[in-house]
Design an enzyme around this catalytic site. Sequence first.
Site, PDB file in Angstrom:
ATOM      1  N   LYS A   1      55.740  73.438-102.979  1.00 11.83           N
ATOM      2  CA  LYS A   1      54.856  73.254-101.824  1.00 11.83           C
ATOM      3  C   LYS A   1      54.285  71.841-101.722  1.00 11.83           C
ATOM      4  CE  LYS A   1      54.454  77.326 -99.651  1.00 11.83           C
ATOM      5  NZ  LYS A   1      54.563  77.508 -98.200  1.00 11.83           N
TER       6      LYS A   1
ATOM      7  N   SER B   1      61.126  78.564-107.119  1.00 13.02           N
ATOM      8  CA  SER B   1      60.181  77.846-106.261  1.00 13.02           C
ATOM      9  C   SER B   1      58.809  77.594-106.864  1.00 13.02           C
ATOM     10  CB  SER B   1      60.018  78.593-104.936  1.00 13.02           C
ATOM     11  OG  SER B   1      59.484  79.889-105.170  1.00 13.02           O
TER      12      SER B   1
END
Length: 401
Positions: free
Chosen positions: A51, A302
């Site tokens: 992110k 992720s």
Amino acid sequence: MVEIKDVQEARIRLLGVAHRTLTAYSATFSRLAGAEVYFKYENLQKTGSFKLRGAYNKVASLPVKERERGVVAASAGNHAQGVAFASFSAGIPATIVMPEGAPLAKIQATQSYGAKVILHGVSYDDAFLKAKEIMEKEGATFVHAFDDPKVIAGQGTIALEMLEDVPELDMLVAPVGGGGLIAGLAVAAKAIKPHLKVIGVQAKGAPSAYASLKERRKVTLASVSTIADGIAVKTPGELTSKIIFDLVDDIVLVDDEEIAQAILMMLERGKVMLEGAGAVGVAALLAQKIPVRGHKVGVVLSGGNIDVHTISIIIERGLVKSGRYVRIKTILDDKPGALQKLLELIAREKANIIFINHDRIAPHVPIKQAEVELALETRDLSHIEKILAVLREAGYQILQN
């Protein structure tokens, strides 16, 4: 729409900021999946997730007037840390709204970068509405977690790195929540290799993008429930949905048990800690949800920002399922040597006792008897069955196992 040039520009902004994380072949998971599997370790990125890429690209692109107003964002945790880090680097005040059930580790990490954290609601979508209220009231600049061209372009830099490191990849697998990551990957990957397959993985308890792709329209769910809090999104984005409809080949679902198993497998076999969202791609491979045989598959890990309490539950449940941990109860005569006799039988079967409770005063226990609860470390399910058989043969009644 986001184009490859936007991703390339984002890459320049991220130089010296985002780590170029490792893309590495996994012999173990290749064997298990029946394909050549390469992991992209974004769990080792700054702030513990991918992110940072999108958040920093957005904040670094803001005009001076928008910077001066400060930024506000909504996040389940990882976007929060990315925005907080980017804002701190730029000297911009940041307010982040997170769901009340957000993992403590993510809340504390966001605060450590100097951001103001407000807890509101039970899901990302609740936090999003609160963040929009703050934006309108205070005039702050909103940094969307996924439905923003700059954010999508930042996430797309992952695909550039993966295809440079392993040009022969013919499939990319990544988690899907609101769709920012999968959209960025698809834009970049399809521009470089048009025939490469881009597959998303979503939690069965939060299948908004999955349903949207199947129905070819944006679907809003009434509620979401999954251990993969990072992708627990009721509604995918407008822009991300358009990109997914155009460029993503498929989205598959995995349930929480499959996600937990993937977390445990990666921890034990891969020596890597992943959060729920970060493990869904691995879960899809292990559960054979994607036809990968014969393919060279890149899987994005992720994020790794998982709460330690969640990890402990997953580990214990995994040990129980695999037969490496068991709890049993039985009743003994309350007299000298009775407990020793039981323990000798267990020791003879080479089970390790890690907990014992001897109770002779509980109301449900007959007078002159004692209830004994044992937690045992065992080898596998057959080992447990052998221990139980030996105890029953010796006359013990097993109350629970």
